[in-house]
Write a protein that holds these residues in place. Sequence first.
Motif, mmCIF file in Angstrom:
data_model
loop_
_atom_site.group_PDB
_atom_site.id
_atom_site.type_symbol
_atom_site.label_atom_id
_atom_site.label_comp_id
_atom_site.label_asym_id
_atom_site.label_seq_id
_atom_site.Cartn_x
_atom_site.Cartn_y
_atom_site.Cartn_z
ATOM 1 N N ASP A 32 13.567 1.623 -0.034
ATOM 2 C CA ASP A 32 13.403 0.842 1.206
ATOM 3 C C ASP A 32 12.121 0.010 1.147
ATOM 4 O OD1 ASP A 32 11.962 3.565 3.255
ATOM 5 O OD2 ASP A 32 11.515 2.775 1.245
ATOM 6 N N GLY A 33 11.633 -0.217 -0.093
ATOM 7 C CA GLY A 33 10.427 -1.041 -0.251
ATOM 8 C C GLY A 33 9.148 -0.264 -0.130
ATOM 9 N N THR A 34 9.266 1.065 0.204
ATOM 10 C CA THR A 34 8.035 1.870 0.285
ATOM 11 C C THR A 34 7.980 2.817 -0.920
ATOM 12 O OG1 THR A 34 9.011 3.778 1.433
ATOM 13 C CG2 THR A 34 8.242 1.913 2.801
ATOM 14 N N TRP A 35 6.763 3.085 -1.362
ATOM 15 C CA TRP A 35 6.555 4.039 -2.467
ATOM 16 C C TRP A 35 5.515 5.065 -2.049
ATOM 17 C CZ3 TRP A 35 9.331 4.962 -6.635
ATOM 18 C CH2 TRP A 35 10.112 3.939 -7.214
ATOM 19 N N SER A 51 0.842 -1.208 0.000
ATOM 20 C CA SER A 51 0.000 0.000 0.000
ATOM 21 C C SER A 51 0.877 1.258 0.000
ATOM 22 C CB SER A 51 -0.953 -0.012 1.194
ATOM 23 O OG SER A 51 -0.263 0.186 2.388
ATOM 24 N N LEU A 52 0.419 2.260 -0.764
ATOM 25 C CA LEU A 52 1.263 3.418 -1.094
ATOM 26 C C LEU A 52 1.240 4.463 0.015
ATOM 27 C CD1 LEU A 52 0.223 3.778 -4.843
ATOM 28 C CD2 LEU A 52 2.079 2.459 -3.823
ATOM 29 N N LEU A 53 2.368 5.074 0.275
ATOM 30 C CA LEU A 53 2.447 6.160 1.262
ATOM 31 C C LEU A 53 1.872 7.434 0.653
ATOM 32 C CD1 LEU A 53 6.100 5.718 2.622
ATOM 33 C CD2 LEU A 53 3.974 4.648 3.444
ATOM 34 N N LEU A 76 5.818 6.835 -7.323
ATOM 35 C CA LEU A 76 5.647 5.563 -8.029
ATOM 36 C C LEU A 76 4.999 5.808 -9.390
ATOM 37 C CD1 LEU A 76 5.943 2.557 -8.259
ATOM 38 C CD2 LEU A 76 3.795 2.289 -6.992
ATOM 39 N N ALA A 77 4.007 6.706 -9.412
ATOM 40 C CA ALA A 77 3.343 7.003 -10.696
ATOM 41 C C ALA A 77 4.367 7.512 -11.710
ATOM 42 C CB ALA A 77 2.250 8.050 -10.474
ATOM 43 N N THR A 78 5.261 8.390 -11.270
ATOM 44 C CA THR A 78 6.294 8.929 -12.169
ATOM 45 C C THR A 78 7.263 7.836 -12.615
ATOM 46 O OG1 THR A 78 6.126 11.036 -11.009
ATOM 47 C CG2 THR A 78 8.097 10.688 -12.355
#
Length: 253
Positions: A209-212, A191-193, A217-219
């Motif tokens: 670090d595994g987080t987006w 799940s996205l930040l 992320l869209a970019t």
Amino acid sequence: ALIESAKRAAARQAVADHFDPRATHVGIGSGTTIVYVVEAIKEVATDPTIRFVPTGYQSRQVIIQAGLTPLAFDSLPPEVILDIAFDGADEVDQDLNCIKGGGACLFQEKLVAERARKFVCVADYRKKQDRLLTKWPTIPIEVAPIAVPTVLADLRILGSPNPKLRTTLLEKSGPLKTDQDFFIIDAPFPSLLIAADVAAGKGKGDGSDGTWEVNRLATAIKELTGVLEVGIFSGLNGIEAEAIRQKEGGKTV
Ligand code: DER
């Protein structure tokens, strides 16, 4: 029936709050909720000169079946900005970022949404989550067919555990084709930040670090060679979400 009535309630609320009968150009999205939006617009759109800009084959059919007049996006005079665009979503977060593309119409949906002065996302209670990819598991991505193998590999490198080409069930064997004759890849991610999470140090949000974070992320996905469009809508001017909560026993939950 409960979900249909929630969709209808969200649609009627959105039209009542945001549709101006003096509008000249209105964007119409895709999916099932939008049918209720068009139904509600039909009741108040008296001016026969209003043009409705569809976001794909199904959207155009909904406009025509309601007796309204479509105007193809590529027929819009370059100086014309749509007064408003209505569309659905698969999931909406607290910053009104949306996951879209469940109906594989995300490319024309984004074209229309970005051409509108105001974008109204009509979503029932199931869609509203704190973060994107909470209930809706994947990001829909429209890809040139020839580029599918490399985009699948690139998505794994970005951290998607199991990106998949969307195939159709029943209607046709093989991959689904969009209105642009492209393919859809559905890519799962954790799940996205939201921006505030990164500011609060909950994660870097850049994949390292595994987080987006949603926009990063869209970019990153949009920059992959072969990708036409990504089903993350964020930072659209005037985006407003009408997420009608389910009423149980008369109270809002
Ligand atoms: O594909 C899309 O983005 C559509 O807007 C869609 O996801 C919304 O569909 P629904 O109104 O049928 O839930």
